[in-house]
Design an enzyme around this catalytic site. Structure first.
Site, PDB file in Angstrom:
ATOM      1  N   LYS A  41       0.837  -1.202   0.000  1.00 11.63           N
ATOM      2  CA  LYS A  41       0.000   0.000   0.000  1.00 11.63           C
ATOM      3  C   LYS A  41       0.870   1.250   0.000  1.00 11.63           C
ATOM      4  O   LYS A  41       2.091   1.186   0.192  1.00 11.63           O
ATOM      5  CB  LYS A  41      -0.910   0.000   1.227  1.00 11.63           C
ATOM      6  CG  LYS A  41      -0.158   0.032   2.554  1.00 11.63           C
ATOM      7  CD  LYS A  41      -1.112  -0.046   3.733  1.00 11.63           C
ATOM      8  CE  LYS A  41      -0.344  -0.016   5.050  1.00 11.63           C
ATOM      9  NZ  LYS A  41      -1.250  -0.054   6.218  1.00 11.63           N
ATOM     10  N   ARG A 140      -9.749   0.552  15.565  1.00 13.32           N
ATOM     11  CA  ARG A 140      -9.776   1.301  14.312  1.00 13.32           C
ATOM     12  C   ARG A 140     -10.963   0.879  13.453  1.00 13.32           C
ATOM     13  O   ARG A 140     -11.887   1.644  13.229  1.00 13.32           O
ATOM     14  CB  ARG A 140      -8.447   1.096  13.583  1.00 13.32           C
ATOM     15  CG  ARG A 140      -8.255   1.982  12.377  1.00 13.32           C
ATOM     16  CD  ARG A 140      -6.818   1.899  11.875  1.00 13.32           C
ATOM     17  NE  ARG A 140      -6.398   0.563  11.494  1.00 13.32           N
ATOM     18  CZ  ARG A 140      -5.170   0.249  11.104  1.00 13.32           C
ATOM     19  NH1 ARG A 140      -4.218   1.175  11.085  1.00 13.32           N
ATOM     20  NH2 ARG A 140      -4.858  -0.984  10.754  1.00 13.32           N
ATOM     21  N   HIS A 169      -5.708  -6.911  13.563  1.00 14.03           N
ATOM     22  CA  HIS A 169      -4.396  -6.252  13.548  1.00 14.03           C
ATOM     23  C   HIS A 169      -4.026  -5.879  14.972  1.00 14.03           C
ATOM     24  O   HIS A 169      -4.864  -5.391  15.739  1.00 14.03           O
ATOM     25  CB  HIS A 169      -4.445  -5.010  12.663  1.00 14.03           C
ATOM     26  CG  HIS A 169      -3.089  -4.505  12.267  1.00 14.03           C
ATOM     27  ND1 HIS A 169      -2.188  -5.265  11.567  1.00 14.03           N
ATOM     28  CD2 HIS A 169      -2.472  -3.317  12.503  1.00 14.03           C
ATOM     29  CE1 HIS A 169      -1.087  -4.566  11.351  1.00 14.03           C
ATOM     30  NE2 HIS A 169      -1.226  -3.391  11.923  1.00 14.03           N
ATOM     31  N   ARG A 225       0.793 -10.871   7.189  1.00 14.65           N
ATOM     32  CA  ARG A 225       0.770  -9.704   6.309  1.00 14.65           C
ATOM     33  C   ARG A 225       2.043  -8.896   6.569  1.00 14.65           C
ATOM     34  O   ARG A 225       2.184  -8.276   7.625  1.00 14.65           O
ATOM     35  CB  ARG A 225      -0.469  -8.840   6.579  1.00 14.65           C
ATOM     36  CG  ARG A 225      -1.791  -9.592   6.453  1.00 14.65           C
ATOM     37  CD  ARG A 225      -2.977  -8.648   6.683  1.00 14.65           C
ATOM     38  NE  ARG A 225      -2.886  -7.928   7.934  1.00 14.65           N
ATOM     39  CZ  ARG A 225      -3.324  -8.380   9.105  1.00 14.65           C
ATOM     40  NH1 ARG A 225      -3.886  -9.567   9.187  1.00 14.65           N
ATOM     41  NH2 ARG A 225      -3.203  -7.639  10.195  1.00 14.65           N
ATOM     42  N   TYR A 268      13.605  31.316   6.365  1.00 16.27           N
ATOM     43  CA  TYR A 268      12.422  32.095   6.710  1.00 16.27           C
ATOM     44  C   TYR A 268      12.426  32.443   8.195  1.00 16.27           C
ATOM     45  O   TYR A 268      12.853  31.646   9.045  1.00 16.27           O
ATOM     46  CB  TYR A 268      11.146  31.309   6.393  1.00 16.27           C
ATOM     47  CG  TYR A 268      10.807  31.276   4.922  1.00 16.27           C
ATOM     48  CD1 TYR A 268      10.477  32.443   4.237  1.00 16.27           C
ATOM     49  CD2 TYR A 268      10.796  30.077   4.220  1.00 16.27           C
ATOM     50  CE1 TYR A 268      10.159  32.409   2.891  1.00 16.27           C
ATOM     51  CE2 TYR A 268      10.471  30.032   2.871  1.00 16.27           C
ATOM     52  CZ  TYR A 268      10.152  31.210   2.212  1.00 16.27           C
ATOM     53  OH  TYR A 268       9.844  31.180   0.886  1.00 16.27           O
ATOM     54  N   CYS A 314      12.351  24.735   3.683  1.00 12.75           N
ATOM     55  CA  CYS A 314      11.448  25.417   2.750  1.00 12.75           C
ATOM     56  C   CYS A 314      10.646  24.389   1.949  1.00 12.75           C
ATOM     57  O   CYS A 314      10.851  23.182   2.063  1.00 12.75           O
ATOM     58  CB  CYS A 314      12.253  26.305   1.800  1.00 12.75           C
ATOM     59  SG  CYS A 314      13.438  27.393   2.617  1.00 12.75           S
ATOM     60  N   ASP A 316      10.842  23.828  -1.237  1.00 12.67           N
ATOM     61  CA  ASP A 316      11.624  23.218  -2.309  1.00 12.67           C
ATOM     62  C   ASP A 316      13.105  23.052  -1.990  1.00 12.67           C
ATOM     63  O   ASP A 316      13.819  22.410  -2.762  1.00 12.67           O
ATOM     64  CB  ASP A 316      11.509  24.062  -3.591  1.00 12.67           C
ATOM     65  CG  ASP A 316      10.071  24.383  -3.930  1.00 12.67           C
ATOM     66  OD1 ASP A 316       9.285  23.443  -4.066  1.00 12.67           O
ATOM     67  OD2 ASP A 316       9.741  25.580  -4.027  1.00 12.67           O
TER      68      ASP A 316
END
Length: 392
Positions: A41, A140, A169, A225, A268, A314, A316
């Protein structure tokens, strides 16, 4: 190793052979007759779903699991024919797709089973193959009481439905203390009796993920699993010495190198101030690539040395403090090894109070993946490379 032409100077290298080796190592620890379901997944935990599935299947995985229906359909579109379980319940209207593509779905309620009557699955041909999820204490998803189970039974016995599996689980399989795992396992064994008493046979019972499968052989049941362990993430200090290999490394290059004078700022909000003359490099990876601001202050490698990330990360880029001037274009390793130094996903996860698989699965589609194919007999020791974008 030469890196093929990329669209940017930041890339992840995925070692397919490591995924196969990890799968084989786990499989060797399973009790006789226990099946292995490889969980791929979240784009294979950031390693690539199709490539990871192939690597696990080559090493003996019998089945696959994903979180969402779209992930399963993508594997089918790429020619993967192995059984696939969708772990998150889908809309009743999507049951038709599951039958058409021979996918197994998770079901958690009688109301869902009633709702699928509207879609007349019997006209499609083939059966809707289901696994019932039991909630034994994770809180869950899943069936919690025998009354809930009994409401499901008549629907599960309908001719166009096949009950393939029942699973749960564990919440604490990676922790040192085992009391809660034992409580959950006892609860699941009681739930197994509900199923047997209802007349179902040939059902696969599975409850163990990576940590539980390695630590508690008695919890392996019919199938395990395995997700985190495929990619080299084992239960630290609790894994009885199994050797798992990291399958992902992450690299970039210094975009600009500059000298700061004492008192000058970086980042920043003036988030870092030089305490003296300092060399600083800007590296083109940031939080939009999955390198979150929480990793400010963590380490990267360059020239085989550890160097800190300074200032706010930042979108990027990020900045690192150097011990001396480095040439622009110098390789920076954010995950992986340089010479004798190494930074692992586990180290980074500990830094942000998380788990290793969050680090790898957070890497965004902007980070191109370079796949190192599994070696085969008669091939060169330096395999050709395949570049693929994580978004495919």
């Amino acid at each position: 190793m030469a890196v093929p032409e990329l669209h940017r100077n930041t890339w992840a290298e995925i070692d397919s052979a490591a995924i196969s080796d990890n799968t084989a190592a786990v499989k060797a620890r399973l009790c006789r007759g226990v099946r292995l379901m490889a969980v791929v997944k979240a784009d294979g935990y950031g390693h690539g779903d199709v490539e990871s599935a192939h690597a696990a299947l080559r090493a003996g995985a019998e089945q696959l699991a994903v979180a969402y229906l779209g992930e399963a359909l993508r594997l089918r579109e790429h020619g993967i024919e192995a059984p696939i379980l969708v772990l998150t319940p889908v809309s009743p209207s999507e049951a038709v797709l599951a039958v058409e593509h021979n996918l197994m779905l998770t079901v958690i309620s009688a109301s869902w089973l009633r709702e699928i009557r509207r879609y007349k699955l019997g006209r499609i041909g083939g059966k809707l193959r289901l696994h019932v999820k039991m909630d034994t204490g994770l809180g869950r998803l899943g069936v919690r009481s025998q009354e809930e189970w009994k409401r499901m039974v008549p629907w599960l016995q309908r001719p166009h439905i096949e009950l393939v599996g029942v699973y749960t689980h564990f919440a604490t399989a990676g922790q040192e203390h085992t009391d809660y795992v034992e409580r959950q396992l006892h609860r699941f064994r009681c739930m197994k009796q509900w199923v047997l008493q209802s007349g179902f046979s040939g059902v696969l019972y599975h409850c163990a993920g990576s940590a539980a499968a390695l630590r508690f052989p008695g919890a392996q049941m019919d199938m395990v699993r395995i997700g985190a362990a495929l990619f080299g993430f084992g239960p630290q200090g609790l894994d009885d010495g199994i050797q798992l290999k990291p399958a992902l490394s992450l690299h970039s290059r210094m975009l600009q190198v500059k000298k700061l004078e004492q008192g000058e700022y970086i980042g920043y909000d003036n988030s870092y101030q030089a305490s003296g003359q300092e060399w600083v490099a800007t590296v083109p990876i940031g939080y939009a690539d999955g390198w979150s601001q929480g990793l400010r202050g963590s380490m990267v490698l360059a020239g085989g040395m550890r160097m800190p990330v300074i200032g706010k990360i930042c979108m990027d880029q990020l900045m690192i403090r150097l011990p001396h001037r480095f040439p622009e274009g110098t390789k920076v390793t954010l995950i992986g090894r340089q010479q004798q130094a190494e930074i692992s996903c586990r180290e980074l996860a500990q830094y942000v109070n998380s788990v290793p698989q969050e680090i790898s699965s957070s890497l965004s589609a902007r980070v191109e993946r370079v796949y190192l194919p599994a070696a085969t007999e008669g091939t060169s020791s330096t395999p050709s490379l395949l570049v693929a974008n994580a978004a495919h």
